[in-house]
Design a protein around this motif. Structure first.
Motif, PDB file in Angstrom:
ATOM      1  N   ALA A  56       0.828  -1.205   0.000  1.00 27.92           N
ATOM      2  CA  ALA A  56       0.000   0.000   0.000  1.00 27.92           C
ATOM      3  C   ALA A  56       0.856   1.247   0.000  1.00 27.92           C
ATOM      4  O   ALA A  56       0.589   2.215  -0.737  1.00 27.92           O
ATOM      5  CB  ALA A  56      -0.928  -0.013   1.209  1.00 27.92           C
ATOM      6  N   ALA A  57       1.909   1.252   0.806  1.00 29.61           N
ATOM      7  CA  ALA A  57       2.786   2.424   0.869  1.00 29.61           C
ATOM      8  C   ALA A  57       3.494   2.651  -0.460  1.00 29.61           C
ATOM      9  O   ALA A  57       3.616   3.786  -0.930  1.00 29.61           O
ATOM     10  CB  ALA A  57       3.804   2.237   1.992  1.00 29.61           C
ATOM     11  N   TYR A  58       3.946   1.570  -1.075  1.00 27.66           N
ATOM     12  CA  TYR A  58       4.706   1.694  -2.320  1.00 27.66           C
ATOM     13  C   TYR A  58       3.828   2.136  -3.484  1.00 27.66           C
ATOM     14  O   TYR A  58       4.249   2.900  -4.347  1.00 27.66           O
ATOM     15  CB  TYR A  58       5.372   0.356  -2.646  1.00 27.66           C
ATOM     16  N   THR A  59       2.599   1.639  -3.520  1.00 23.48           N
ATOM     17  CA  THR A  59       1.704   1.955  -4.641  1.00 23.48           C
ATOM     18  C   THR A  59       0.808   3.156  -4.373  1.00 23.48           C
ATOM     19  O   THR A  59       0.024   3.543  -5.230  1.00 23.48           O
ATOM     20  CB  THR A  59       0.814   0.733  -4.969  1.00 23.48           C
ATOM     21  N   GLY A  60       0.892   3.699  -3.156  1.00 17.58           N
ATOM     22  CA  GLY A  60       0.102   4.888  -2.839  1.00 17.58           C
ATOM     23  C   GLY A  60      -1.357   4.607  -2.573  1.00 17.58           C
ATOM     24  O   GLY A  60      -2.203   5.485  -2.743  1.00 17.58           O
ATOM     25  N   ARG A  61      -1.664   3.395  -2.134  1.00 20.97           N
ATOM     26  CA  ARG A  61      -3.054   3.037  -1.857  1.00 20.97           C
ATOM     27  C   ARG A  61      -3.314   2.975  -0.353  1.00 20.97           C
ATOM     28  O   ARG A  61      -2.388   2.928   0.454  1.00 20.97           O
ATOM     29  CB  ARG A  61      -3.381   1.682  -2.500  1.00 20.97           C
ATOM     30  N   GLY A  90      -5.614   0.378   4.879  1.00 19.25           N
ATOM     31  CA  GLY A  90      -6.597  -0.025   5.878  1.00 19.25           C
ATOM     32  C   GLY A  90      -6.041   0.095   7.288  1.00 19.25           C
ATOM     33  O   GLY A  90      -5.186   0.931   7.571  1.00 19.25           O
ATOM     34  N   ASP A  91      -6.510  -0.748   8.153  1.00 16.25           N
ATOM     35  CA  ASP A  91      -6.124  -0.696   9.571  1.00 16.25           C
ATOM     36  C   ASP A  91      -4.679  -1.152   9.757  1.00 16.25           C
ATOM     37  O   ASP A  91      -4.331  -2.288   9.465  1.00 16.25           O
ATOM     38  CB  ASP A  91      -7.069  -1.588  10.379  1.00 16.25           C
ATOM     39  N   LEU A  92      -3.835  -0.243  10.258  1.00 13.37           N
ATOM     40  CA  LEU A  92      -2.441  -0.563  10.534  1.00 13.37           C
ATOM     41  C   LEU A  92      -2.141  -0.481  12.027  1.00 13.37           C
ATOM     42  O   LEU A  92      -0.992  -0.313  12.436  1.00 13.37           O
ATOM     43  CB  LEU A  92      -1.508   0.391   9.761  1.00 13.37           C
ATOM     44  N   SER A  93      -3.171  -0.622  12.820  1.00 14.37           N
ATOM     45  CA  SER A  93      -2.993  -0.476  14.266  1.00 14.37           C
ATOM     46  C   SER A  93      -2.116  -1.572  14.861  1.00 14.37           C
ATOM     47  O   SER A  93      -1.571  -1.403  15.954  1.00 14.37           O
ATOM     48  CB  SER A  93      -4.357  -0.468  14.971  1.00 14.37           C
ATOM     49  N   SER A  94      -1.986  -2.677  14.159  1.00 12.96           N
ATOM     50  CA  SER A  94      -1.163  -3.769  14.683  1.00 12.96           C
ATOM     51  C   SER A  94       0.322  -3.562  14.422  1.00 12.96           C
ATOM     52  O   SER A  94       1.151  -4.343  14.902  1.00 12.96           O
ATOM     53  CB  SER A  94      -1.607  -5.101  14.066  1.00 12.96           C
ATOM     54  N   LEU A  95       0.681  -2.496  13.679  1.00 10.13           N
ATOM     55  CA  LEU A  95       2.091  -2.267  13.361  1.00 10.13           C
ATOM     56  C   LEU A  95       2.888  -1.883  14.603  1.00 10.13           C
ATOM     57  O   LEU A  95       2.497  -0.999  15.360  1.00 10.13           O
ATOM     58  CB  LEU A  95       2.226  -1.172  12.310  1.00 10.13           C
ATOM     59  N   GLU A  96       4.017  -2.520  14.753  1.00  4.53           N
ATOM     60  CA  GLU A  96       4.926  -2.196  15.842  1.00  4.53           C
ATOM     61  C   GLU A  96       5.751  -0.959  15.512  1.00  4.53           C
ATOM     62  O   GLU A  96       6.105  -0.175  16.400  1.00  4.53           O
ATOM     63  CB  GLU A  96       5.857  -3.392  16.110  1.00  4.53           C
ATOM     64  N   ASN A  97       6.065  -0.768  14.220  1.00  5.27           N
ATOM     65  CA  ASN A  97       6.960   0.314  13.788  1.00  5.27           C
ATOM     66  C   ASN A  97       6.389   1.048  12.575  1.00  5.27           C
ATOM     67  O   ASN A  97       6.890   0.895  11.459  1.00  5.27           O
ATOM     68  CB  ASN A  97       8.349  -0.249  13.469  1.00  5.27           C
ATOM     69  N   PRO A  98       5.354   1.836  12.756  1.00  8.11           N
ATOM     70  CA  PRO A  98       4.720   2.516  11.621  1.00  8.11           C
ATOM     71  C   PRO A  98       5.661   3.428  10.845  1.00  8.11           C
ATOM     72  O   PRO A  98       5.415   3.707   9.667  1.00  8.11           O
ATOM     73  CB  PRO A  98       3.590   3.314  12.282  1.00  8.11           C
ATOM     74  N   GLU A  99       6.761   3.865  11.464  1.00  4.46           N
ATOM     75  CA  GLU A  99       7.702   4.731  10.751  1.00  4.46           C
ATOM     76  C   GLU A  99       8.355   4.000   9.573  1.00  4.46           C
ATOM     77  O   GLU A  99       8.807   4.633   8.611  1.00  4.46           O
ATOM     78  CB  GLU A  99       8.778   5.245  11.705  1.00  4.46           C
ATOM     79  N   ALA A 100       8.402   2.667   9.635  1.00  6.38           N
ATOM     80  CA  ALA A 100       8.998   1.914   8.536  1.00  6.38           C
ATOM     81  C   ALA A 100       8.200   2.060   7.252  1.00  6.38           C
ATOM     82  O   ALA A 100       8.752   1.953   6.150  1.00  6.38           O
ATOM     83  CB  ALA A 100       9.106   0.434   8.915  1.00  6.38           C
ATOM     84  N   VAL A 101       6.890   2.315   7.378  1.00  6.48           N
ATOM     85  CA  VAL A 101       6.051   2.504   6.192  1.00  6.48           C
ATOM     86  C   VAL A 101       6.475   3.753   5.428  1.00  6.48           C
ATOM     87  O   VAL A 101       6.463   3.780   4.192  1.00  6.48           O
ATOM     88  CB  VAL A 101       4.567   2.586   6.599  1.00  6.48           C
ATOM     89  N   LYS A 102       6.878   4.771   6.140  1.00  7.68           N
ATOM     90  CA  LYS A 102       7.289   6.017   5.491  1.00  7.68           C
ATOM     91  C   LYS A 102       8.550   5.816   4.650  1.00  7.68           C
ATOM     92  O   LYS A 102       8.716   6.445   3.605  1.00  7.68           O
ATOM     93  CB  LYS A 102       7.511   7.096   6.542  1.00  7.68           C
ATOM     94  N   VAL A 103       9.430   4.935   5.099  1.00  7.99           N
ATOM     95  CA  VAL A 103      10.635   4.637   4.331  1.00  7.99           C
ATOM     96  C   VAL A 103      10.266   3.988   2.996  1.00  7.99           C
ATOM     97  O   VAL A 103      10.833   4.297   1.952  1.00  7.99           O
ATOM     98  CB  VAL A 103      11.572   3.713   5.133  1.00  7.99           C
ATOM     99  N   VAL A 104       9.294   3.087   3.039  1.00  5.21           N
ATOM    100  CA  VAL A 104       8.825   2.445   1.807  1.00  5.21           C
ATOM    101  C   VAL A 104       8.215   3.486   0.868  1.00  5.21           C
ATOM    102  O   VAL A 104       8.444   3.466  -0.342  1.00  5.21           O
ATOM    103  CB  VAL A 104       7.800   1.342   2.130  1.00  5.21           C
ATOM    104  N   GLN A 105       7.449   4.415   1.420  1.00  5.66           N
ATOM    105  CA  GLN A 105       6.846   5.473   0.613  1.00  5.66           C
ATOM    106  C   GLN A 105       7.908   6.311  -0.081  1.00  5.66           C
ATOM    107  O   GLN A 105       7.765   6.667  -1.249  1.00  5.66           O
ATOM    108  CB  GLN A 105       5.958   6.354   1.487  1.00  5.66           C
ATOM    109  N   ARG A 106       8.976   6.605   0.617  1.00  2.57           N
ATOM    110  CA  ARG A 106      10.052   7.393   0.006  1.00  2.57           C
ATOM    111  C   ARG A 106      10.740   6.618  -1.110  1.00  2.57           C
ATOM    112  O   ARG A 106      11.174   7.192  -2.109  1.00  2.57           O
ATOM    113  CB  ARG A 106      11.070   7.807   1.068  1.00  2.57           C
ATOM    114  N   SER A 107      10.813   5.277  -0.967  1.00  2.00           N
ATOM    115  CA  SER A 107      11.419   4.456  -2.015  1.00  2.00           C
ATOM    116  C   SER A 107      10.634   4.559  -3.316  1.00  2.00           C
ATOM    117  O   SER A 107      11.206   4.536  -4.408  1.00  2.00           O
ATOM    118  CB  SER A 107      11.472   2.987  -1.572  1.00  2.00           C
ATOM    119  N   ALA A 108       9.325   4.676  -3.183  1.00  2.00           N
ATOM    120  CA  ALA A 108       8.460   4.686  -4.369  1.00  2.00           C
ATOM    121  C   ALA A 108       8.659   5.921  -5.227  1.00  2.00           C
ATOM    122  O   ALA A 108       8.369   5.899  -6.428  1.00  2.00           O
ATOM    123  CB  ALA A 108       7.004   4.588  -3.947  1.00  2.00           C
TER     124      ALA A 108
END
Length: 647
Positions: free
Chosen positions: A619-624, A627-645
């Protein structure tokens, strides 16, 4: 948006179709009535199918369906005995009206053509079956078939079934590790391979990969080598046997009387986690479903020629073999690629061999349409009666190009979706009804499919999970050696309900559309691949600590792999390392599965229990919306993926 149908069958067409004739035999002329009866009384339906196919039984079955061990373990044609090799070749070879009919036409990458009648195919199957017995292959033993698209593939399959052995086909583009994983899982006794094959005019080595796979698989006792190219190859005197050495004895070998429920084939398919899943298929399962889908769904008849662009390692390869032979038809095996040496190669094959039924993926169509219609118009394609397509969703432009430019609005596109575990299709187009672009008309007869919401309630007009409410002929008899994984994968969400893993919706006209996978499995150019298979190659590198793989939209392949890698603390990011990792995946799994990109990240998004959340990565990579990401231990890691895209 209302999607209007663009192809319409005439009454004359419908009356000639095998589906219509099967309906008429049962006093039914309305298709909807026929479908409803097929799912209200599935034993009745599948019994009518095997009667119409005129299968020959050595001992009659006493019961069509038995679910006393639970729906996931339903048994069909209980106590019946038959042999699928006998039904594919013997019954046609013994009849004067069919023994000289073409069964297989093979065309090599270099243009060489060879042909086999049903009688010649039967003779070859007998010879190789005797050869396998001389190697010590017995009832229930497993043999792996790692071959290019050559006729020996078909012969080996049928010979194994003839003596009651179980074969597992392996994709010819796999590297050694991928083949070895399958050999070890099923404990294959024999590996059948080739010295190599031709691709775009170049010799591709195969024996070397087979040797590496056998070295990694303690169960393999013999490696049978087909001399496709006649090239010098490394030889293991204790293990290697030439194919021709096993083809010397021509005396007929009677087929074993197998139980209808006995395994004859294991096809591996990849899931989102863990090792590849070995789907187990039985003599009266996969072949019957394939024959129904090809013969009645796609309307393949005696005298027709089916050519599906595929590999024997993917489901559609064996599907073509059994669907064609049980229909008494002809198949075309093609070693080459659709655009070599010129962009019209595929159309030339169709014209030269009078192909009536052509299976072609959206990926291939997207590649060929770039060359323009002049290459199509050089050939007489009037033999074509049906296009088939499976493996990935269509988008409108290539669908229209195939229908209008190639088929001249005359040839319907039979859209078809199911899976390896299904033995064929759940959904398909219906050649007896109008067809709309990119759509399915709905579930196939005998397939009690439904669309449900998150609570398991039926829905229409919105996206939901594709499920099956009842068992069907062809459903896998579990995963090889792993019944619990089978039940957890498909049957654990709702009682006695198969959850297929596709998101599906219907429109206001009643057409069905697949919108994507509901799990993380990749489909690259129609080939299903579990992220774990790619990730295991990456983490084998000494500088890699963790890896995650997602599938992203790709204009050529439909979907491509993108990988995210966490390096070991002392490792350093570099372009050379990135290219090395990409090359390692291509070497081990096959060039077709080469990742589109590899990104280095400090950490991967994980749940609190340590599970990598690929859904969040994709979702982060494709910009979609993930949904619910409340179970994530490290939500900051998603931002790194977004920057890769956006790099």
């Amino acid at each position: 948006m209302v999607r209007k149908a663009v192809w319409f069958p005439t009454d004359e067409m419908k009356k000639k179709m095998r589906m219509f004739q099967l309906m008429e035999k049962n006093g039914i002329t309305d298709y909807d009535e026929f479908y409803q009866r097929s799912v209200r009384n599935t034993p009745w339906f599948w019994e009518e199918v095997i009667r119409d196919l005129e299968l020959e039984w050595f001992h009659p079955y006493r019961q069509v369906l038995d679910s006393s061990d639970g729906v996931p373990w339903s048994r069909w044609f209980v106590d019946g005995k038959l042999n699928i090799s006998h039904n594919c070749v013997d019954r046609f070879a013994k009849a004067s009206s069919s023994r000289n009919r073409l069964a297989v036409v093979w065309e090599g990458d270099d243009g060489e053509v060879r042909k086999w009648t049903y009688r010649e195919l039967q003779n070859a199957v007998n010879r190789f079956a005797r050869g396998l017995t001389r190697l010590g292959v017995q009832y229930g033993d497993r043999i792996a078939i790692y071959l290019p698209m050559v006729v020996e593939n078909v012969i080996a399959m049928l010979a194994a079934a003839r003596i009651g052995a179980v074969f597992t086909p392996c994709f010819s583009g796999y590297g050694a590790e991928a083949v070895a994983a399958r050999l070890r899982d099923c404990r294959a006794k024999v590996l059948v391979t080739a010295d190599g094959f031709l691709r775009r005019g170049k010799a591709i080595k195969m024996k070397e990969e087979a040797d590496r796979a056998a070295d990694l698989s303690p169960s393999v006792e013999k490696v049978v080598v087909v001399r496709r190219l006649g090239r010098d190859i490394p030889e293991n005197g204790e293990r290697d046997v030439d194919w021709d050495q096993l083809m010397t004895e021509s005396k007929a070998l009677p087929p074993v009387h197998a139980d209808a429920d006995d395994p004859f084939m294991i096809i591996y398919t990849s899931g989102t986690t863990g090792r590849p899943k070995g789907t187990v298929h039985i003599h009266a399962g996969f072949p019957v479903k394939a024959a129904f889908d090809a013969g009645y769904g796609m309307d393949l008849r005696v005298g027709d020629t089916l050519f599906w662009m595929t590999d024997m390692g993917w489901m559609m390869g064996p599907w073509m073999v059994f669907g064609t032979l049980l229909s008494g038809s002809t198949m075309v095996l093609f070693e080459g690629t659709p655009d070599y040496p010129e962009p019209d190669r595929l159309w030339q094959v169709v014209a030269d061999h009078g192909v009536t039924h052509l299976g072609i993926s959206p990926t291939v169509v997207r590649a060929l349409m770039k060359h323009g219609e002049e290459w199509v118009n050089r050939h007489d394609l009037t033999s074509l009666r049906v296009f088939g397509s499976t493996g990935e969703p269509w988008n409108p432009e290539p669908w229209q190009w195939l229908f209008e430019t190639v088929g001249k609005k005359r040839v319907p596109i039979w859209n078809y979706s199911g899976g390896t575990e299904i033995s064929g299709g759940i959904l398909s187009s219906n050649l007896m009804e109008p067809i709309a672009p990119c759509s399915f008309n709905g579930p196939m007869p005998g397939m009690d499919a439904d669309i449900v919401d998150e609570k398991g309630n039926s829905v229409r007009g919105e996206v939901g999970e594709l499920v099956m409410r009842q068992p069907w002929v062809g459903m896998t008899r579990g995963f090889w050696g792993d019944p619990e994984r089978y039940e957890n994968t498909y049957w654990s969400r709702w009682p006695n309900c198969w959850v297929h893993g596709d998101w599906v919706e219907t429109d206001e006209e009643g057409y069905w559309y697949i919108t994507g996978r509901s799990d993380d499995t990749l489909k690259i150019a129609g080939k299903r691949l579990g992220p774990a298979e790619v990730e295991s190659v990456l983490v084998d590198h000494p500088e890699v600590a963790e890896a995650a793989t997602i599938g992203v939209p790709d204009s050529d392949k439909g979907e491509a792999a993108v990988c995210f890698v966490v390096l070991n603390p002392k490792a350093r990011e570099s372009e050379d390392l990135r290219l090395e990792l990409i090359g390692s995946v291509a070497k081990n799994l096959g060039k077709a599965l080469r990742p589109k990109a590899v990104y280095f990240v400090k950490e991967l998004p994980k749940t609190r229990n340590g599970k990598i959340l690929r859904r969040a990565i994709k979702a982060a990579y494709t910009g979609r919306d993930a949904g619910d990401l409340s179970s994530l231990e490290n939500p900051e890691a998603v931002k790194v993926v977004q920057r890769s895209a956006v790099k």
